[in-house]
Design an enzyme around this catalytic site. Structure first.
Site, mmCIF file in Angstrom:
data_model
loop_
_atom_site.group_PDB
_atom_site.id
_atom_site.type_symbol
_atom_site.label_atom_id
_atom_site.label_comp_id
_atom_site.label_asym_id
_atom_site.label_seq_id
_atom_site.Cartn_x
_atom_site.Cartn_y
_atom_site.Cartn_z
ATOM 1 C CD GLU A 96 -2.804 0.292 2.341
ATOM 2 O OE1 GLU A 96 -2.642 -0.708 3.041
ATOM 3 O OE2 GLU A 96 -3.171 1.249 2.559
ATOM 4 N NE ARG A 132 2.973 -8.221 11.447
ATOM 5 C CZ ARG A 132 3.128 -6.814 9.958
ATOM 6 N NH1 ARG A 132 1.999 -7.333 9.276
ATOM 7 N NH2 ARG A 132 3.096 -5.473 9.745
ATOM 8 C CE LYS A 190 2.953 0.042 5.334
ATOM 9 N NZ LYS A 190 1.936 -0.482 4.092
HETATM 10 P P1 ATP Z 1 2.768 -2.763 8.506
HETATM 11 O O1 ATP Z 1 1.643 -3.504 9.166
HETATM 12 O O2 ATP Z 1 3.787 -2.220 8.671
HETATM 13 O O3 ATP Z 1 1.519 -0.913 8.077
HETATM 14 P P2 ATP Z 1 1.547 -3.053 5.796
HETATM 15 O O4 ATP Z 1 0.787 -4.683 6.181
HETATM 16 O O5 ATP Z 1 0.392 -2.890 5.361
HETATM 17 O O6 ATP Z 1 2.615 -2.684 7.002
HETATM 18 P P3 ATP Z 1 1.624 -3.169 2.934
HETATM 19 O O7 ATP Z 1 1.971 -2.355 2.373
HETATM 20 O O8 ATP Z 1 0.424 -3.337 3.424
HETATM 21 O O9 ATP Z 1 2.069 -3.067 4.555
HETATM 22 O O10 ATP Z 1 2.414 -4.643 3.458
HETATM 23 C C1 ATP Z 1 2.736 -4.987 1.909
HETATM 24 C C2 ATP Z 1 3.164 -6.314 2.105
HETATM 25 O O11 ATP Z 1 4.030 -6.751 2.895
HETATM 26 C C3 ATP Z 1 1.697 -7.501 2.491
HETATM 27 O O12 ATP Z 1 1.594 -8.964 1.774
HETATM 28 C C4 ATP Z 1 2.734 -7.530 3.721
HETATM 29 O O13 ATP Z 1 1.249 -8.768 4.370
HETATM 30 C C5 ATP Z 1 3.886 -7.347 3.569
HETATM 31 N N1 ATP Z 1 4.561 -7.185 5.131
HETATM 32 C C6 ATP Z 1 3.863 -6.291 6.005
HETATM 33 N N2 ATP Z 1 4.633 -5.928 6.737
HETATM 34 C C7 ATP Z 1 5.626 -7.489 7.113
HETATM 35 C C8 ATP Z 1 6.153 -7.871 7.366
HETATM 36 N N3 ATP Z 1 6.928 -7.140 9.033
HETATM 37 N N4 ATP Z 1 6.794 -9.088 8.026
HETATM 38 C C9 ATP Z 1 6.634 -9.626 6.755
HETATM 39 N N5 ATP Z 1 5.595 -9.793 5.542
HETATM 40 C C10 ATP Z 1 5.231 -8.216 6.064
HETATM 41 MG MG MG Z 2 -2.050 -3.719 4.397
#
Ligand code: ATP
Ligand code: MG
Length: 572
Positions: free
Chosen positions: A42, A268, A278
């Protein structure tokens, strides 16, 4: 307790449950032998080391099985997203070493098609326009133990729903007054399945579609359909989406979607002494607790890059932690170990004095300068040797001298002899102090010319070898030392009366302005990296270093906590 993903299993290196699923699918002839994955960020923040795990997994599976991996921006929330993030994310994925080729997609490119799928759901009686407010919808939803209640608008006719949804699109209603919901089951045991919202009104400018839309699809509706439109076979996501899987499948089962990708969840990445959300990283930037997203203390990929981490080290780290279904916390020492291991073989060794103390060598001829041979990298014979300059006045590290040393202090003190790396044995004969403050401002020493190169012909031994630079030839630099950004192993852990921000380490950055480097470092470029002997691995800052004004970042110290824990050979 910390553990490291699937490392504890004794499966083949690089093996994990997702790989096994894909292998089994291929063996069974599923998806006509195709493997198609995607990385779906995102664009509402910069990528962090957790995203690297997902990137390495998605692109890695495509590479391993001769498949493809798309980069897809999940850009359905116009108020939080920005092109700045889009550009930064592309730069980071490329830097990590992965190539999406022409497979760059945006969920916003599918807005028209997604709208069509929503209309399809309305027409089949599987979606309705609801006039309840967000608060009311929450109240009607029920709880984990009680079923929800049907909205009074749930049984509108298909015609009325089609009319209202069309008018929502045309901007006839204010934000928040109506939503489109899936008609599933308000008593469903999984709360996510209780008529989830599919579309909401949001009169905001989108960074790609401008003002073309004032209704935006929700994540759960967008994600599965985007996957399907792209022909994704394995939709890999993190564990928190496990409860959303039934909805992912429901949507795909209730419209005429091109294909039905399989959602598979994995744990994760969590790291000790680090926050990886984030939302929290944005707060650190906005509160100015750090200098920006690329502050070298940040766990972002741009921060790690600026700190001196290499893509190889990060990819290696991701390999090591593996992929598992169980949540775990990885020791940040393993990340630090990975960069040491990489730089150990690649980084030239240099000498630099960070907290200089002048040493005057009394019996060294005035005006004489000599060249001594130094090994560039003991791990890499091909790196060869270089000349270092020696003269009557040199700098050593303040910490390498004690006027009144305790028993176990083997470095320099009055009357003691030590080795200067690649040079001579010296003996301290006198301490020069500031007459007012009493501070030590210089040392007087003698040297033994017979020890040139670092060994005594009479076989006498010294217990310490110090690094040094010639005072007249030294290059000035600023050096920034970093420590972990949080003082607590798990900063996210709830604690009475304190928040994660209370554990920000106030001394995570130490700036040393008066450092003295070997002269051959005078003209190195931003990004240049080397080891400063005994001090760690360093790189030239890519943002603040200017010609004639060197700024080095310490990437990592030499002390390898991970190797010690694991009984591996420490890296020197
Ligand atoms: P955050 O929780 O840090 O805001 P998010 O999941 O909202 O992260 P996205 O931009 O949606 O951020 O993430 C893109 C991809 O990266 C998604 O498939 C998500 O599952 C993966 N991802 C995000 N954080 C992690 C993590 N700590 N470990 C593994 N994969 C992750
Ligand atoms: Mg997300």
């Amino acid at each position: 307790m910390t553990e490291t993903g699937s490392m504890s299993t004794n499966a083949a290196p690089g093996a994990h449950f997702i790989k096994s699923i894909i292998e089994a699918d291929l063996a069974a002839g599923k998806n006509s032998g195709k493997v198609a994955t995607r990385f779906p960020p995102e664009p509402n923040g910069y990528l962090h080391i957790g995203h690297a795990k997902s990137i390495c997994l998605n692109f890695g599976m495509a590479l391993d099985f001769g498949g493809t991996c798309n980069l897809r921006f999940d850009d359905t929330n116009p108020t939080k997203e920005d092109v700045e993030y889009v550009d930064a994310i592309m730069e980071d994925v490329q830097w990590l070493g992965f190539d999406w080729d022409h497979r760059l997609h945006y969920a916003s490119d599918y807005f028209e098609k997604l709208y069509g799928f929503a209309v399809e759901l309305i027409k089949s009686g599987n979606a309705y326009v609801d006039d309840l407010s967000a608060d009311e919808i929450r109240k009607y939803r029920g709880t984990l133990t009680e079923p929800g209640t049907d909205s009074p608008w749930r049984n509108r006719t298909i015609e009325e729903n089609l009319d209202l949804f069309g008018r929502m699109r045309n901007g006839e209603f204010p934000d928040g007054t109506r939503v489109l919901r899936a008609k599933i089951n308000m008593a469903h045991p999984n709360i996510i399945m209780r008529d989830p919202t599919l579309y909401r009104i949001r009169k905001a400018i989108h960074h790609r579609t401008g003002n073309a839309w004032c209704i935006y699809p929700m994540y759960d509706f967008t994600h599965c359909l985007s996957d399907s439109l792209e022909g994704i076979t394995h939709s890999l996501c993190t564990l928190e989406f496990e409860n959303n899987r039934p909805l992912y499948d429901w949507v795909l089962d209730h419209v005429d979607a091109p294909c039905h990708p399989q959602q598979i969840e994995f744990a994760r990445l969590n790291l000790t002494y680090t926050v990886l959300s984030k939302r929290k990283l944005i707060q650190l930037v906005e509160d100015r607790a750090v200098s920006g997203w690329d502050d070298p203390r940040m766990p972002t990929l741009c921060g790690l890059r600026r700190r001196g981490y290499t893509p190889e080290a990060i990819r290696n780290f991701c390999d090591r932690i593996g992929v598992a279904r169980r949540d775990s916390v990885v020791d940040v020492a393993l990340l630090e170990h990975s960069i040491r291991e990489d730089l150990n073989v690649r980084a030239p060794r240099m000498m630099a004095v960070l907290k200089p103390l002048k040493v005057i060598i009394e019996n060294y001829p005035e005006g004489q300068v000599e060249e001594l041979e130094a090994v560039n990298n003991p791990e890499d014979p091909a790196a060869g040797t270089r000349k270092v300059l020696f003269s009557k006045e040199i700098y050593i590290e303040k910490d390498d001298f004690m006027e009144n040393p305790p028993k176990k202090f083997f470095r320099l003190s009055p009357g003691k002899e030590v080795r200067l790396r690649y040079a001579f044995f010296i003996t301290c004969t006198d301490v020069v102090k500031d007459p007012v403050t009493g501070d030590i401002i210089a040392l007087r020493c003698t040297y033994d010319p017979a020890t040139r190169g670092g060994d005594a012909p009479d076989g006498r031994k010294v217990k310490a070898t110090l690094h040094w630079v010639s005072a007249a030839h030294a290059v000035d630099a600023e050096v920034r030392l970093y420590d972990r950004l949080f003082t607590k192993e798990n900063p996210d852990e709830k604690e009475e009366g304190r928040t994660w921000k209370d554990f920000i380490n106030p001394t995570a950055l130490e700036i040393l302005k008066d450092c003295k480097l070997e002269p051959c470092l005078a003209d190195v470029d931003p990004g240049y990296f080397c080891q400063f002997e005994r001090l760690g691995y360093f790189c030239v800052d890519t943002k603040d270093a200017k010609p004639g004004a060197l700024v080095f970042n310490r990437t990592v110290t030499l002390k390898d906590a991970w190797a010690r824990v694991k009984g591996e050979k420490p890296i020197s």
